[in-house]
Structure formats: structure tokens, C-alpha cells
Design a protein around this motif. Structure first.
Motif, PDB file in Angstrom:
ATOM      1  N   LEU A 158       0.831  -1.208   0.000  1.00 38.76           N
ATOM      2  CA  LEU A 158       0.000   0.000   0.000  1.00 38.76           C
ATOM      3  C   LEU A 158       0.864   1.256   0.000  1.00 38.76           C
ATOM      4  CD1 LEU A 158      -2.789  -1.027   2.528  1.00 38.76           C
ATOM      5  CD2 LEU A 158      -2.993  -0.828   0.063  1.00 38.76           C
ATOM      6  N   ALA A 159       1.953   1.231   0.778  1.00 39.86           N
ATOM      7  CA  ALA A 159       2.848   2.386   0.810  1.00 39.86           C
ATOM      8  C   ALA A 159       3.485   2.617  -0.551  1.00 39.86           C
ATOM      9  CB  ALA A 159       3.925   2.173   1.872  1.00 39.86           C
ATOM     10  N   HIS A 160       3.826   1.523  -1.250  1.00 36.76           N
ATOM     11  CA  HIS A 160       4.392   1.627  -2.592  1.00 36.76           C
ATOM     12  C   HIS A 160       3.409   2.299  -3.556  1.00 36.76           C
ATOM     13  CE1 HIS A 160       5.901   0.539  -6.520  1.00 36.76           C
ATOM     14  NE2 HIS A 160       4.904  -0.307  -6.712  1.00 36.76           N
ATOM     15  N   ARG A 161       2.127   2.013  -3.399  1.00 37.31           N
ATOM     16  CA  ARG A 161       1.107   2.600  -4.279  1.00 37.31           C
ATOM     17  C   ARG A 161       0.705   3.999  -3.852  1.00 37.31           C
ATOM     18  NH1 ARG A 161      -2.908  -2.617  -5.093  1.00 37.31           N
ATOM     19  NH2 ARG A 161      -1.306  -4.044  -5.895  1.00 37.31           N
ATOM     20  N   GLY A 162       1.222   4.445  -2.707  1.00 35.42           N
ATOM     21  CA  GLY A 162       0.866   5.773  -2.239  1.00 35.42           C
ATOM     22  C   GLY A 162      -0.480   5.823  -1.556  1.00 35.42           C
ATOM     23  N   CYS A 163      -1.020   4.650  -1.195  1.00 35.12           N
ATOM     24  CA  CYS A 163      -2.332   4.610  -0.549  1.00 35.12           C
ATOM     25  C   CYS A 163      -2.204   4.948   0.929  1.00 35.12           C
ATOM     26  CB  CYS A 163      -2.952   3.215  -0.681  1.00 35.12           C
ATOM     27  SG  CYS A 163      -3.190   2.682  -2.383  1.00 35.12           S
ATOM     28  N   ASN A 164      -3.311   5.346   1.507  1.00 37.93           N
ATOM     29  CA  ASN A 164      -3.374   5.576   2.943  1.00 37.93           C
ATOM     30  C   ASN A 164      -3.517   4.217   3.628  1.00 37.93           C
ATOM     31  OD1 ASN A 164      -3.704   6.503   5.513  1.00 37.93           O
ATOM     32  ND2 ASN A 164      -5.783   7.265   5.209  1.00 37.93           N
ATOM     33  N   ILE A 165      -2.585   3.868   4.487  1.00 40.20           N
ATOM     34  CA  ILE A 165      -2.554   2.534   5.082  1.00 40.20           C
ATOM     35  C   ILE A 165      -3.662   2.332   6.097  1.00 40.20           C
ATOM     36  CG2 ILE A 165      -1.129   0.953   6.453  1.00 40.20           C
ATOM     37  CD1 ILE A 165       1.295   2.102   5.118  1.00 40.20           C
ATOM     38  N   GLU A 166      -4.083   3.419   6.751  1.00 39.22           N
ATOM     39  CA  GLU A 166      -5.206   3.373   7.688  1.00 39.22           C
ATOM     40  C   GLU A 166      -4.957   2.484   8.897  1.00 39.22           C
ATOM     41  OE1 GLU A 166      -8.816   2.440   5.685  1.00 39.22           O
ATOM     42  OE2 GLU A 166      -8.739   4.206   4.410  1.00 39.22           O
ATOM     43  N   VAL A 167      -3.699   2.306   9.259  1.00 36.75           N
ATOM     44  CA  VAL A 167      -3.375   1.693  10.548  1.00 36.75           C
ATOM     45  C   VAL A 167      -2.355   2.599  11.215  1.00 36.75           C
ATOM     46  CG1 VAL A 167      -3.807  -0.671   9.839  1.00 36.75           C
ATOM     47  CG2 VAL A 167      -1.527   0.276   9.542  1.00 36.75           C
ATOM     48  N   PRO A 168      -2.286   2.584  12.554  1.00 33.86           N
ATOM     49  CA  PRO A 168      -1.362   3.495  13.229  1.00 33.86           C
ATOM     50  C   PRO A 168       0.078   3.235  12.818  1.00 33.86           C
ATOM     51  CG  PRO A 168      -2.912   2.498  14.785  1.00 33.86           C
ATOM     52  CD  PRO A 168      -3.073   1.774  13.485  1.00 33.86           C
ATOM     53  N   LEU A 169       0.779   4.288  12.410  1.00 30.18           N
ATOM     54  CA  LEU A 169       2.190   4.195  12.073  1.00 30.18           C
ATOM     55  C   LEU A 169       3.004   4.900  13.141  1.00 30.18           C
ATOM     56  CD1 LEU A 169       2.176   4.988   8.252  1.00 30.18           C
ATOM     57  CD2 LEU A 169       2.153   2.764   9.360  1.00 30.18           C
ATOM     58  N   SER A 170       4.217   4.416  13.340  1.00 33.13           N
ATOM     59  CA  SER A 170       5.090   5.047  14.329  1.00 33.13           C
ATOM     60  C   SER A 170       5.762   6.263  13.704  1.00 33.13           C
ATOM     61  CB  SER A 170       6.134   4.049  14.813  1.00 33.13           C
ATOM     62  OG  SER A 170       6.889   3.561  13.730  1.00 33.13           O
ATOM     63  N   THR A 171       6.004   7.272  14.541  1.00 29.20           N
ATOM     64  CA  THR A 171       6.881   8.341  14.102  1.00 29.20           C
ATOM     65  C   THR A 171       8.296   7.839  14.299  1.00 29.20           C
ATOM     66  OG1 THR A 171       6.792   9.266  16.317  1.00 29.20           O
ATOM     67  CG2 THR A 171       5.251  10.158  14.685  1.00 29.20           C
ATOM     68  N   PHE A 172       9.231   8.431  13.587  1.00 29.24           N
ATOM     69  CA  PHE A 172      10.578   7.884  13.591  1.00 29.24           C
ATOM     70  C   PHE A 172      11.279   8.163  14.910  1.00 29.24           C
ATOM     71  CE2 PHE A 172      15.153   8.302  12.819  1.00 29.24           C
ATOM     72  CZ  PHE A 172      15.403   6.982  12.511  1.00 29.24           C
ATOM     73  N   THR A 173      11.590   7.114  15.649  1.00 30.78           N
ATOM     74  CA  THR A 173      12.381   7.197  16.883  1.00 30.78           C
ATOM     75  C   THR A 173      13.338   6.011  16.891  1.00 30.78           C
ATOM     76  OG1 THR A 173      10.670   5.958  18.060  1.00 30.78           O
ATOM     77  CG2 THR A 173      10.635   8.374  18.290  1.00 30.78           C
ATOM     78  N   PRO A 174      14.525   6.189  17.456  1.00 26.92           N
ATOM     79  CA  PRO A 174      15.475   5.070  17.510  1.00 26.92           C
ATOM     80  C   PRO A 174      14.888   3.884  18.270  1.00 26.92           C
ATOM     81  CG  PRO A 174      16.565   7.145  18.050  1.00 26.92           C
ATOM     82  CD  PRO A 174      15.094   7.432  18.004  1.00 26.92           C
ATOM     83  N   VAL A 175      15.234   2.676  17.828  1.00 21.73           N
ATOM     84  CA  VAL A 175      14.738   1.456  18.465  1.00 21.73           C
ATOM     85  C   VAL A 175      15.511   1.209  19.757  1.00 21.73           C
ATOM     86  CG1 VAL A 175      14.594  -1.052  18.213  1.00 21.73           C
ATOM     87  CG2 VAL A 175      13.985   0.428  16.310  1.00 21.73           C
ATOM     88  N   LYS A 176      14.806   0.769  20.796  1.00 19.88           N
ATOM     89  CA  LYS A 176      15.442   0.478  22.071  1.00 19.88           C
ATOM     90  C   LYS A 176      16.088  -0.909  22.037  1.00 19.88           C
ATOM     91  CE  LYS A 176      12.065   3.232  24.654  1.00 19.88           C
ATOM     92  NZ  LYS A 176      11.015   3.194  25.702  1.00 19.88           N
ATOM     93  N   THR A 177      17.089  -1.067  22.878  1.00 18.09           N
ATOM     94  CA  THR A 177      17.779  -2.364  22.954  1.00 18.09           C
ATOM     95  C   THR A 177      16.827  -3.480  23.346  1.00 18.09           C
ATOM     96  OG1 THR A 177      19.827  -1.238  23.572  1.00 18.09           O
ATOM     97  CG2 THR A 177      19.705  -3.608  24.021  1.00 18.09           C
ATOM     98  N   SER A 178      15.819  -3.162  24.167  1.00 19.26           N
ATOM     99  CA  SER A 178      14.863  -4.174  24.626  1.00 19.26           C
ATOM    100  C   SER A 178      14.094  -4.808  23.470  1.00 19.26           C
ATOM    101  CB  SER A 178      13.884  -3.557  25.626  1.00 19.26           C
ATOM    102  OG  SER A 178      13.161  -2.482  25.025  1.00 19.26           O
ATOM    103  N   GLU A 179      13.963  -4.070  22.344  1.00 20.71           N
ATOM    104  CA  GLU A 179      13.259  -4.620  21.188  1.00 20.71           C
ATOM    105  C   GLU A 179      13.949  -5.885  20.665  1.00 20.71           C
ATOM    106  OE1 GLU A 179      10.616  -3.888  19.347  1.00 20.71           O
ATOM    107  OE2 GLU A 179       9.917  -2.006  20.203  1.00 20.71           O
ATOM    108  N   PHE A 180      15.260  -5.960  20.833  1.00 20.31           N
ATOM    109  CA  PHE A 180      16.007  -7.078  20.274  1.00 20.31           C
ATOM    110  C   PHE A 180      15.968  -8.303  21.182  1.00 20.31           C
ATOM    111  CE2 PHE A 180      17.647  -3.354  18.185  1.00 20.31           C
ATOM    112  CZ  PHE A 180      17.713  -3.752  16.866  1.00 20.31           C
ATOM    113  N   GLU A 181      15.396  -8.158  22.381  1.00 17.87           N
ATOM    114  CA  GLU A 181      15.235  -9.310  23.258  1.00 17.87           C
ATOM    115  C   GLU A 181      14.221 -10.299  22.700  1.00 17.87           C
ATOM    116  OE1 GLU A 181      14.300  -7.838  27.102  1.00 17.87           O
ATOM    117  OE2 GLU A 181      16.264  -6.910  27.416  1.00 17.87           O
ATOM    118  N   LYS A 182      13.395  -9.845  21.768  1.00 16.35           N
ATOM    119  CA  LYS A 182      12.412 -10.727  21.146  1.00 16.35           C
ATOM    120  C   LYS A 182      13.069 -11.739  20.214  1.00 16.35           C
ATOM    121  CE  LYS A 182       8.813  -7.169  21.394  1.00 16.35           C
ATOM    122  NZ  LYS A 182       7.849  -6.348  20.633  1.00 16.35           N
ATOM    123  N   PHE A 183      14.369 -11.591  20.018  1.00 11.14           N
ATOM    124  CA  PHE A 183      15.081 -12.507  19.122  1.00 11.14           C
ATOM    125  C   PHE A 183      15.689 -13.677  19.885  1.00 11.14           C
ATOM    126  CE2 PHE A 183      15.157  -8.699  16.444  1.00 11.14           C
ATOM    127  CZ  PHE A 183      14.736  -9.225  15.253  1.00 11.14           C
TER     128      PHE A 183
END
Length: 454
Positions: free
Chosen positions: A149-174
Motif C-alpha cells: 500500500l505504501a508503494h502505491r501511495g495509498c493511505n494505510i489506515e493503521v497506526p504508524l510510528s513516528t521515527f524514533t530510535p529502536v530500544k535495545t529491549s526490542e532485540f530481546e524478542k530474538f
């Protein structure tokens, strides 16, 4: 965005994408995907260089670009308009991430192996392939729907994040390994990390296999020992990378044919079924030909599969304290490093053979022998199911031919050192011999082998 010459058809397709995406992403706070990523430049081959061929753990996000962070438009690209969505790839080393514009910038999607958590997105500018692997398949499908949808320029209509650096805790899911050895630590309200390769859940009081485990497509080692499991789901066979399966100290009474004929045929190396209530293994068990380690101690086994010799990769076999009266003839074809058959109820070889020959052979016997000798394919879609079972359980004569219900059966003793380098004594008397049963398709075969039976 340019008008679609196809009119309403394209709009309907976009609407269906949105509906599918919104349905699968309901409740998400951010459009993120955890997986392994490798960004491959398509210029490398032209420069005589190669990529590493190995992915890096990453968090992918779809972010709304701010005016200050928006990259310069590509040549011929449009200026102005709504702020587009970009793809951000963050790694443990680069938590701020690398951004890629998506609008009208995707050349191709490669999704043939999406059910295995793999896909590739080919960008126009920069000319790179973003290779994704070890992703949760359902999350991957939803994420790629949003990328389309983003490639087509459509409105995705789901909440998107604003750009912020990822926290180290995010990688614990791996996490790739999880060990749970008590009921109180067993996760009831949250899923297992999808990236797990080794999962142990012992002493948890499980009475069945948790279906959430069967979604862990990267699993290589599964330890369910010391529980109360009575039956195994056939879907364990869908764990295509599973190499080690420990089911010791449960309440199992069988090992199903479905598991023997699943993808475990190609992946399973080690199987521990000790301390259960298994009386017999199906003849199809011998289709698990990649097995190297097999533990069957402390069951109620009254026989081995008579095609045991087909387990040509088997090196460690332990079946102590069962109720085995004899070994099948094909047991002689094994080449083991370690063998333990202590504490079985082996019988003394019978002096006289059991003769079940018929002359002339029945039509069923003749047909079965011809099919098996000439390796004619068969299945329940060709012949009745009960005939397939008869063919599956056909005996193998010492001459290599097959017999169904017309044969001579004889027993003799075999020194277990002939098939194994290290042998545990079979009894308290220091013996290393065990009775072996043989089949003969004709009187001629029996006479020619009579020296072996003495």
C-alpha cells in the motif's frame, strides 16, 4: 498519484488490501516486524564482489516521514503532496536505522517462501534487495501488505510510528533458546518468541502439546520431557527444521504413522522416547532415515520394526528394560557405535522352524512379491488400503526377496558386537548375544541358510 487507467478495479484491489491489513493488524500500536535482514546491493556482481549471505537481526518499521527527514525525491519523482511512508531498518549496531522510501519505489516482491518466514523486496533506488528471513509468517504477510500500500501511495489506515530510535529491549524478542522447568514459569498469557530454535518445557504438567509451539518454524530442538503427554499431534511434523525431539518420561502409548511420513524424515536426527508406555513402533518408523540417536529405554516394547535395518545413519541405540523376545532379521544391517539392550526378556532360539509355505503360491502372494521385487509404486489411491498395509509389512527373506504370508520362520543367536562397537551386556551373566528372527521365502532359501540357523 496518477489515475489508474483500470478505474474502479485498482481501487477495489487497494480497498481489499486495506481491509485485509486492518483485519490482521487490529490492536497493533505500531507497524513493526522482527526478523533477520540482509540488504544486498545489485551492483556487487558487476564489481566482482559478493554479499555476506547472512542476515542480521533487525526491527523493521513503517514510519511517517517528517519534512526534515524526507529524502530528496528521485529523478522524475513528484514533489509536494502528503508525506509518504518509509521503511526503516534498525539493527543492534544501528538503532537509528536506515530509511528507504517506498512510494513507487518497489520493483518486485519475492514471496514464494513467505509461509517459511522468508521474502525479498527489490527496490528501484537504491538498487538493493532487502532479504527477510526468520520472520513470523502471519506478521510477515501483514507487514508486506502494508508495504504494498505504501508503494502505491495509498493511505494505510493503521497506526504508524513516528521515527524514533529502536530500544535495545526490542532485540530481546530474538531469543533463540528458552528453558522452562516449572509450572509457575510457563507462559500462559503471551506467546513464545517466534525466533526460538531451542525450547525446553520440562516438569510443567503438560497433558498435550501446546499448539503455540507448533508455530515456531525455526525450532531445531524441542524438549517436552517429564510431562504427562499422552498423544502427539501430527502437526509436529510441520516443524521443518526440527532435529532433536525429547519426549522422555511422558505417557505416550504410540508414535503415529503420520509423524513417520512427515518432514521429520528429512530433519530429525535425535529422538528420545524413553520412559513411556509404547508397545510397538509402526513399520513406517524406519522411514526416519536421518536418525542418528534413538532412545527407547523403559517402555513396553514387544518388538522392533522388522525393517530396522533401513535406519542406516543410526549410531546410538538404547532400548534397555523392555519386553523384546527377539530382534528382527534386518537388525544385522545396522552399523552402531553404541548399543544397550539390557534387561529385555529375550527368548531362547526355537529348535524347529515355523513353516507357513503354500504350494502353489496364492495369487495375492505372487502379486505382492512381484510388485515389491520390481518396485512398482502403490498407494491407497491405486489399490485398497488394507493391501497397502500388507505390502508395507511384507517380510524380507535372507536372499533379499519379499514374502507376505508364505514363508519359513527361523531363529538363531547373534553376537551384538557384529553390529555395534560398544555393547552393554544384555543380562547379569555377561552375555552379548541376542536371538534374531529370520524369514525365508522358499524351502531352497531355508536349506541354503541352514548353517546359519544351527
Amino acid at each position: 498519484m496518477l489515475e489508474d487507467p483500470g478505474g474502479g478495479a485498482a481501487r477495489r484491489e487497494g480497498d481489499s488490501f486495506k481491509a485485509e491489513l486492518w483485519s490482521s493488524c487490529r490492536g497493533w500500536r505500531k507497524m513493526k516486524l522482527h526478523c533477520e535482514v540482509e540488504v544486498v546491493s545489485r551492483h556487487l556482481p558487476a564489481l566482482g564482489m559478493r554479499n555476506r549471505g547472512k542476515g542480521t537481526r533487525a526491527v523493521l518499521s513503517l514510519c511517517q516521514q517528517t519534512p526534515g527527514s524526507r529524502p530528496q525525491p528521485r529523478a522524475g519523482g513528484e514533489r509536494g503532496g502528503p508525506l509518504p511512508t518509509c521503511l526503516v531498518i534498525c539493527t543492534l549496531r544501528d538503532k537509528r536505522g536506515t530509511r528507504y522510501e517506498l512510494k513507487e519505489n518497489i520493483e518486485q516482491f519475492f514471496t514464494k517462501f513467505m509461509d517459511e518466514g522468508k521474502a525479498t523486496v527489490r527496490l528501484k533506488e537504491p538498487p538493493v534487495d532487502i532479504c527477510l528471513s526468520k520472520a513470523n509468517s502471519s506478521s510477515l504477510k501483514s507487514f508486506l501488505s502494508a508495504v504494498r500500500l505504501a508503494h502505491r501511495g495509498c493511505n494505510i489506515e493503521v497506526p504508524l510510528s513516528t521515527f524514533t530510535p529502536v530500544k535495545t529491549s526490542e532485540f530481546e524478542k530474538f531469543k533463540t533458546k528458552m528453558v522452562i522447568t516449572s509450572k509457575k514459569d510457563y507462559p500462559l498469557s503471551k506467546n513464545f518468541p517466534y525466533s526460538l530454535e531451542h525450547l525446553q518445557t520440562s516438569y510443567c504438567g503438560l497433558v498435550r502439546v501446546d499448539m503455540r509451539m507448533l508455530c515456531l518454524k525455526n525450532l531445531r530442538k524441542l524438549d517436552l520431557s517429564h510431562n504427562h503427554i499422552k498423544k502427539l499431534p501430527a502437526t509436529i511434523g510441520d516443524l521443518i527444521h526440527l532435529q532433536e525431539l525429547n519426549l522422555s518420561d511422558n505417557h505416550l502409548e504410540s508414535f503415529s504413522v503420520a509423524l513417520c511420513q512427515s518432514t521429520l524424515q528429512r530433519s530429525l536426527r535425535s529422538l528420545d522416547l524413553s520412559k513411556n508406555k509404547i508397545k510397538a513402533l509402526p513399520v513406517q518408523f524406519c522411514q526416519l532415515r536421518e536418525l542418528t540417536d534413538l532412545k527407547l529405554d523403559d517402555n513396553e516394547l514387544i518388538r522392533f520394526p522388522f525393517k530396522m535395518g533401513q535406519l542406516t545413519n543410526l549410531r546410538f541405540l538404547s532400548a534397555a528394560r523392555n519386553k523384546l523376545p527377539f530382534l528382527p532379521s534386518e537388525f544385522q544391517n545396522l552399523s552402531l557405535e553404541y548399543l544397550d539392550l539390557f534387561g529385555n526378556t529375550f527368548e531362547q532360539p526355537k529348535a524347529l522352524p515355523v513353516i507357513m509355505l503354500q504350494t502353489p503360491l496364492t495369487l495375492l502372494e505372487s502379486s505382492a512379491r512381484a510388485m515389491l521385487y520390481n518396485r512398482i509404486p502403490y498407494g491407497s489411491h491405486i489399490i485398497p488400503f488394507h493391501l497397502c498395509q500388507d505390502l508395507d509389512t511384507a517380510k524380507t527373506c535372507v536372499c533379499g526377496r519379499f514374502c507376505l504370508s508364505c514363508f519359513i520362520q527361523g531363529t538363531t543367536t547373534m553376537n551384538l558386537h557384529s553390529v555395534a562397537h560398544t555393547v552393554v551386556l544384555v543380562d547379569n551373566m555377561g552375555g552379548t548375544e541376542a536371538p534374531i528372527i529370520s524369514y525365508f521365502c522358499s524351502l531352497a532359501c531355508y536349506v541354503n541358510s541352514c548353517d546359519m540357523l544351527k
